[in-house]
Every structure is written in structure tokens, then in C-alpha cells.
Enzyme design. Structure first.
Site, PDB file in Angstrom:
ATOM      1  N   LEU A  66     -32.377 -47.350 -29.633  1.00  0.00           N
ATOM      2  CA  LEU A  66     -33.579 -46.625 -30.046  1.00  0.00           C
ATOM      3  C   LEU A  66     -34.682 -47.602 -30.455  1.00  0.00           C
ATOM      4  CD1 LEU A  66     -31.959 -43.731 -32.099  1.00  0.00           C
ATOM      5  CD2 LEU A  66     -32.054 -44.067 -29.632  1.00  0.00           C
ATOM      6  N   ARG A  67     -34.327 -48.891 -30.590  1.00  0.00           N
ATOM      7  CA  ARG A  67     -35.275 -49.995 -30.818  1.00  0.00           C
ATOM      8  C   ARG A  67     -35.854 -50.065 -32.215  1.00  0.00           C
ATOM      9  NH1 ARG A  67     -33.394 -52.944 -26.682  1.00  0.00           N
ATOM     10  NH2 ARG A  67     -34.107 -52.250 -24.631  1.00  0.00           N
ATOM     11  N   ASP A 308     -26.441 -45.770 -21.513  1.00  0.00           N
ATOM     12  CA  ASP A 308     -26.829 -47.169 -21.693  1.00  0.00           C
ATOM     13  C   ASP A 308     -28.359 -47.282 -21.748  1.00  0.00           C
ATOM     14  OD1 ASP A 308     -26.570 -49.839 -22.136  1.00  0.00           O
ATOM     15  OD2 ASP A 308     -26.205 -50.378 -20.033  1.00  0.00           O
ATOM     16  N   HIS A 312     -37.997 -49.881 -22.652  1.00  0.00           N
ATOM     17  CA  HIS A 312     -38.861 -51.066 -22.763  1.00  0.00           C
ATOM     18  C   HIS A 312     -40.325 -50.671 -22.689  1.00  0.00           C
ATOM     19  CE1 HIS A 312     -35.886 -54.234 -22.604  1.00  0.00           C
ATOM     20  NE2 HIS A 312     -35.335 -53.727 -21.518  1.00  0.00           N
TER      21      HIS A 312
END
Lengths: 432, 326
Positions: A66-67, A308, A312
Site C-alpha cells: 500500500l506504500r 502481488d 508505482h
């Protein structure tokens, strides 16, 4: 908030109970009450029509980045939670490679708080196996477990030192923590960006050999034999590694595995033309690998299918192929790509749903992944024939890095429920 | 779903827009490039070594990796076509200041240029740039990572054609570090398309890519066997950094196994040609006696490089190709 809910006339499919029938589902106070026949005196406050749709437990995704914290220029917990429920996923297992790394209880708590504040998806942060994912010192696993981690992993940072690997497996075992291993020998990978084979030979891309995966699997299997650790192999990409895992399972090793859904659809041939959307880690491999992995999922050697998900920012993919960042955003394509396997005759719909619900839930020992009476009512309702075009207006993830952009996909989530509350409704967007 | 190489470098009529790779170009097209080079060869011999084909055009040599031979021959070729040439050496410039590849391209594009000649350390860089430049700009690949060096391959087959005429009876051995060589990959494609009888790659296993046979070559790990009866030997440069990466133990041992000497060359056909894309490492991959000997065409390759590059630049700029009005 609605107290009592009836989902009417859908094809209820719950592989954990062996249920597959057109029937009604009754929910009260966020918990599944009954299947088929309404409990005595049940009067629904809300009736959801599910005719023509499949009603399943909310999907459990074993690997989604989820960054957040630290990489919010790529995505946030909020944005990706919205993408997840739009894709029918209600439980996300998130790798520890955030900034900071999930190696202290504080970060775990921060993620839980954040998830709670958003309130429409269940997050399970995986703790770091080694401090800072550096592969040198053990993380404080006991504290991570106390904070709520059910598993530890070094994610995409394989532990290079075998002694450290052994001790971290032993230590995790002594705290009864599952260890999630993305098997890849870092020296054999050697900065490669594509499967080592005919395509990389022709395109002059630095190859990642099969051995990078098989050596790592063999190493971990040998250490499991000595340490008794519980290991889950994540995102298997090769037939050879899969067969090693299979043999280990036949010998009685309690090892499980998952595969990224795109590995069941794409091969190295996709790299032709240097499209960075296909720069993935692990790399896309051959047709033979794809076929073998499909069979392994069908047979349950590979129990779970995951997205997965690796969102970005656009710049991450705007460079020469090897210089771009690997990974694709996959939360919202998980269901349609899994259903495509059913249409292609690779596996039955119940097995496909099992690979998204019961199997991944069991890996982590979660109570999710079933509609058995008494379970939390995390539910996905989808139209298996619903077509949609992947474009700006339908896509919720902040990561636009999907090779399926502009494609027509089949299989569409119409409603997603978390503890009996509608958190996604196709007709209204998120009902938050 | 994705731009295939050939639709990227040729427009729907088959005309050249960019020159990125030899792959996907047919035999007639490669012959056209060589025929065009032939027509330019005489320019070099005139007192005034110029033709006005690209007058008023601006060509940028965009080198993200250092190069002497390739850059100077491209520059000379452009000047002989009367273009204005700008050399930008990025290896010591913007990207070291953190500028992205795309930003660099956009900035130079804003200077109203017509063609980029690009060398870059990453495979696929030329494709990436071609996909992102303004539609009127042509991109010529002057070497991208390990992927392709199509003008080098063309000047090599051009040199072979000058000496041998036809390709159908030719056995060609490419010797050395195939793994890291963009030259080898492009040569294999060009020779295959032109119908060479046999293409061999020769080197230690550590320097031969896995599954290279899938490109239609035969693999030899013994130089003497690999040279048996060949008509052309192409030696590749051994980069010194390969010693550190555990590819080979030492220059000495490499030369003992894979160095081209007069004795070894006796196994080849009597009229064998010895080629090398340069720069050569004397005493590492090739003995001076062979490099300077009568079978060597190494310096002719350099001269031919100018004619080939003139041909490719003028064809790309004028969108020329087989099967239509150019």
C-alpha cells in the site's frame, strides 16, 4: 448503521464449508447468522438482491503493497484500500518494506490505526524478519507479535547470510510466527531484470536464472528440516521451485505457497518491445512454467493466488526497461484474471474462490475467508459475466502500472461488505 | 497492447522512422541499406567530401556512455551529409545531476533538433526514447546496453559483402564475450537475415548467454573447433572488468584459450577474414600479428562505418524503405 441484512438469491459459494448453492445469506451485527433459512424472527433492515451474482467470503490477498508509510508518492493506505474493496478484497496482508520498515510495534500500531481510521478493509502488516530488512540482526519478533503481526518476512530483501537465515527461522519458530519467504538468491539474481532464457538472450536483458529461485527454496527447505519453522513461499515463479515445494509437502513439511495471478497469464514473451509494464519481480518466465503453475494451483500445491500488488508513480516506469522499478498494480484485476482461468478450464470456480479466500486465510490462521455462521460478515458479491474496461473512470489504485490498461475484463464486483457494512457498491462507488 | 519493434522503427508503409535494431528488418531492407552505403562510399573519396542531403537538419549525438569510434564516425557521417551536429556527452553531464532520461530528451528536443543518435548503458534505452520523442524526430541506436548495435552490425555485414559477395555459403564465428555484447546480438540477427550458412558463437560458458541457441547459432567452447573451416572470424573485445565478476580467471588464461593467433587461424578457411569492432586488446583476445595481418579487415570496418551511418541517417530522415516511393 444497518443491523440486519439479507443477501437474496445469489450463488453462495464458500469452499471452506463446501457450500455452492443459490440461496440467501442472513447477517446481523456484522456477523453471518445463517445460510438458506432465516433465523427465527429475522426481519432484514436491508435487502441486497444478488440474483445472477456470486456471493463469496471477502477475498484475502497475501501480498499487497500500500506504500504507506513513507512512499505516499506511489500510493496510500486510503487509495489502495478503496482499490482493494472495489476488487472484492477485504483482507490485505502487507509486506514490511515500507519507510520506515515494519520492524517496531510503533509502525505496526500506526498501520492498524490508519486502517481503522479509513475503516473499510482489514490490514495485516507482516513484521520484518530482520531489523531494517538488512539481513543482519533479528527483529524484535516477540514485540511485533504482541503488536498484532501474525507473520514475519524479509520481503524483497532476501537474507544473504545463511546463518542469520537459520537463526531468524529458529527464532520465529520459537514465537510461533509464520515466516513468509519470497525465495530469491540475491547473488544469483545479480541485478537481473528478466527471466534468463531465449527472450533475455535476444533482448540483451540481464537474466534472473531459475537457480535464483530453486537455490533459495532448497536452502530454506533444508533449514526448515533443522528448525521446524513454519514457512510460506511467496510468489513462486518457476515450475522447478514449485516441484521442490510439492516434494516437501509430500514428505510432510508444513509449507504453503502462493503465486501472483499475472504469473498464470503472462510469459517472458510479453517483454518484447521493452514495455516496462512487464518489468516484474519475480520475472515472467516461460510457457512451461505458466502451465505447471496453473496445474499447481488447481491441485492445491500452490494454495493461494495473490495480487502481488505493487503500485508505482508514473515516473517509476518511465526509463529504459532495466532502469525502471519492477511490479504491477493488481488489486482490481485479481478477480477478473482469476475468473479467466475458470473460463479457460484451468480450474473450477469453487477452487478459484478457495484460492482467494479459505486458502490464504488458513496460511495466516485468520478467521476470515469463510461464511460459516458466526464468522464476521466480510463478503464479496460479483457478477461473473460483468464486463468492464480498465480505464481512468474504473480504476481506483493510484498506481496506473498495469499492462491491462484499456483492456476489457470480465468479472465485476458489485458489492463488498466488511462486517456486514457495504464498503463498496458499484452503483455508488464506495459507501464510506 | 505494446508497440512491436518493427512498427516502432518503420511506419505502416515499411519506411524507416528510427533505426533501433536489425531484428524484424527483412533481407531486402538490409541490402537496401548496404546499397545506399555503396552510393555514399564515393563521397568520401571526393575532394569536397559532402553531399547536401541533410542540409539544415540538426543531429544530436547523445552519448550516455563514452565512445570514440562510434561517435566520431557518426559525426563525420552527419557532416558529410551537410547536417549540423551537436555532441552531447551525458556520461559527464545532466544525468549525474539527477535528471531523468526523459527530461534530458525533452530538453534537447526543445532545441528543435531532427535526429538523435543515442548510446546508452541500458538495454532498451533507444526503444524508450523512440517511443517518447516528438513525431518528427528520428532515433538511431548507437548501442543500448547488451541489446543492439545495429549500425555496427550493418557495417560488419557490409564489409563481409564487399569481400565475399554472397552470404549463403558463409560460415561465421563470433568469438569472445557474447553475453555482454550488443554487437554480437545485432550481428547474429543481420547474418541470419542475410542467409549466412552457419553462425557460431565461441567462448567460455560464463560469457555465452543461456539459450543463445534459440537465436539459431551453434555454440562452441573450444576455439580451435569453433574456427574449423570458417570464412569469417569476428573477435569481440574482452572488457577488463569481466575479470572481477568471476567470468574468467585472468587475461592470460583467456588468451591461452580464446586468443586469436596465426596458428589457430590455420584451422579456418584459407581466405578467412578477421574482423573486430574495436577497440582491440592486443594480446588479450587477438595477437598483433593477426590484427595487423593480411586477413584483417579491421580498419576497413572503420571506414565502412561512415558510409553505413550516412546511409542509415539519410534513410531515416527521408523515411526511405523498400516497396514505395521514397
Amino acid at each position: 448503521m444497518t443491523e440486519k441484512l439479507q443477501i437474496r438469491g445469489g450463488r453462495v459459494m464458500d469452499p471452506a464449508q463446501g457450500v455452492d448453492e443459490v440461496t440467501d445469506l442472513f447477517i446481523a451485527d456484522g456477523v453471518v447468522q445463517a445460510l438458506g433459512k432465516a433465523p427465527d424472527g429475522f426481519t432484514p433492515d436491508l435487502l441486497l438482491e444478488a440474483k445472477g451474482c456470486v456471493v463469496t467470503p471477502g477475498f484475502v490477498d497475501l501480498s499487497a503493497r500500500l506504500r504507506e508509510p513513507g512512499l505516499e508518492h506511489k500510493a496510500t493506505i486510503r487509495s489502495e484500500s478503496m482499490a482493494a474493496v472495489a476488487g472484492g478484497i477485504t483482507t490485505l496482508v502487507i509486506p514490511p518494506d515500507t519507510l520506515p520498515v515494519v520492524d517496531t510495534p510503533a509502525v505496526v500500531q500506526w498501520i492498524f490505526d490508519r486502517a481503522k481510521a479509513q475503516g473499510f478493509v482489514r490490514l495485516h502488516p507482516v513484521g520484518a524478519l530482520t531489523r531494517g530488512l538488512k539481513g543482519q540482526d533479528l527483529s524484535e519478533m516477540s514485540a511485533l507479535k504482541a503488536a498484532g503481526c501474525r507473520a514475519v518476512s524479509n520481503a524483497h530483501h532476501p537474507v544473504a547470510n545463511t546463518l542469520v537465515l537459520r537463526r531468524s527461522l529458529e527464532y520465529a519458530a520459537s514465537h510461533d510466527l509464520l515466516v513468509i519467504v519470497r525465495p530469491e538468491d540475491p547473488d544469483l539474481k545479480d541485478g537481473g531484470c528478466a527471466h534468463e532464457g531465449p527472450v533475455s538472450a535476444r533482448m540483451g536483458l540481464k537474466g534472473i536464472p531459475y537457480a535464483a529461485e530453486t537455490v533459495a527454496v532448497a536452502q530454506v527447505l533444508a533449514l526448515i528440516e533443522q528448525t521446524g519453522a513454519r514457512v510460506h513461499f511467496a510468489q513462486i515463479s518457476s515450475a522447478r521451485a514449485m516441484r521442490s515445494i510439492w516434494r516437501a509437502q509430500e514428505k510432510g513439511f508444513k509449507v504453503t505457497a502462493d503465486v501472483a495471478i499475472h504469473q498464470l497469464h503472462l510469459t517472458e514473451e510479453a517483454l518484447e518491445g521493452f514495455d516496462a509494464a512487464f518489468h516484474l519481480s519475480p520475472p515472467l518466465r516461460t510457457k512451461e512454467d505458466l502451465e505447471a503453475l496453473r496445474v499447481a494451483v488447481k491441485e492445491g500445491v500452490i494454495g493461494s493466488v495473490c495480487s502481488d500488488h505493487q503500485p508505482h508513480e508514473p515516473d517509476a516506469k518511465l526509463d529504459a526497461f532495466p532502469a525502471t522499478e519492477p511490479g504491477m498494480a493488481g488489486l482490481e484485476t485479481l478477480l477478473p484474471l482469476t475468473l479467466a482461468l475458470v473460463r479457460e478450464g484451468v480450474m473450477t470456480l469453487p477452487r478459484a474462490i478457495q484460492s482467494l479466500t479459505q486458502s490464504p486465510a488458513e496460511v495466516l490462521g485468520l478467521s476470515a475467508g469463510t461464511l460459516a455462521p458466526g464468522s464476521l460478515a466480510d463478503i464479496t458479491i460479483f457478477d461473473p459475466l460483468g464486463e468492464w474496461i480498465l480505464q481512468d473512470s474504473t480504476w481506483r489504485s493510484l498506481g496506473g502500472n498495469t499492462p491491462y490498461w484499456g483492456k476489457t475484463l470480465k468479472g465485476r464486483v458489485t458489492k463488498t461488505l466488511l462486517e456486514g457494512r457495504v464498503v463498496f457498491d458499484l452503483n455508488f462507488g464506495e459507501a464510506i | 497492447m505494446m508497440a512491436k519493434k518493427d512498427t516502432l522503427q518503420r511506419d505502416p508503409d515499411g519506411k524507416l522512422r528510427h533505426f533501433l535494431t536489425v531484428e524484424g528488418l527483412d533481407r531486402a531492407f538490409l541490402e537496401l541499406i548496404m546499397d545506399t552505403a555503396d552510393s555514399f562510399a564515393s563521397v568520401t573519396e571526393q575532394t569536397v567530401k559532402k553531399v547536401p542531403l541533410l542540409r539544415g537538419k540538426t543531429i544530436v549525438n547523445l552519448f550516455f556512455e563514452t565512445s570514440t569510434r562510434t561517435r566520431t564516425t557518426f559525426e563525420l557521417a552527419a557532416k558529410r551529409l551537410s547536417a549540423d551536429v551537436l555532441n552531447v556527452n551525458i556520461a559527464t553531464s545532466a544525468t549525474t545531476k539527477g535528471e531523468s532520461l526523459l527530461d534530458t530528451i525533452r530538453n534537447i528536443e526543445a532545441m528543435h533538433v531532427d535526429m538523435f543518435v543515442v548510446r546508452h548503458a541500458q538495454s532498451g534505452a533507444a526503444h524508450f526514447i523512440a517511443r517518447h520523442v516528438a513525431p518528427h524526430i528520428s532515433v538511431i541506436n548507437a548501442g543500448d546496453g547488451r541489446h543492439a548495435h545495429p549500425t555496427q552490425a550493418m557495417l560488419d555485414v557490409y564489409t563481409i559483402r564487399k569481400h565475399k559477395g554472397d552470404f549463403h555459403h558463409l560460415k561465421v564465428a563470433i568469438v569472445g564475450d557474447i553475453l555482454h555484447s550488443r554487437v554480437a546480438r545485432s550481428e547474429i540477427e543481420a547474418l541470419k537475415t542475410l542467409g549466412a550458412k552457419e553462425i557460431r558463437v565461441v567462448g567460455p560458458r560464463t560469457l555465452i548467454p543461456a539459450d543463445i541457441q534459440s537465436l539459431g547459432v551453434s555454440v562452441f567452447h573450444d576455439l580451435t573447433e569453433g574456427l574449423q573451416g570458417v570464412d569469417v572470424v569476428i573477435m569481440l573485445r574482452l572488457q577488463r572488468e569481466r575479470m572481477n565478476g568471476a567470468f574468467i580467471p585472468s587475461e592470460h588464461e583467456y588468451y591461452a584459450s580464446f586468443g586469436l593467433t596465426e596458428t589457430r587461424l590455420e584451422k579456418a578457411a584459407p581466405d578467412v577474414m578477421v574482423m573486430h569492432p574495436g577497440p582491440i586488446n592486443r594480446g588479450v583476445e587477438i595477437d598483433s600479428k593477426v590484427a595487423d595481418g593480411e586477413r584483417s579487415v579491421i580498419l576497413q570496418q572503420v571506414s565502412h562505418g561512415i558510409a553505413i551511418r550516412m546511409a542509415v541517417m539519410s534513410m531515416a530522415m527521408h523515411h526511405e524503405g523498400v516497396g514505395g516511393a521514397a
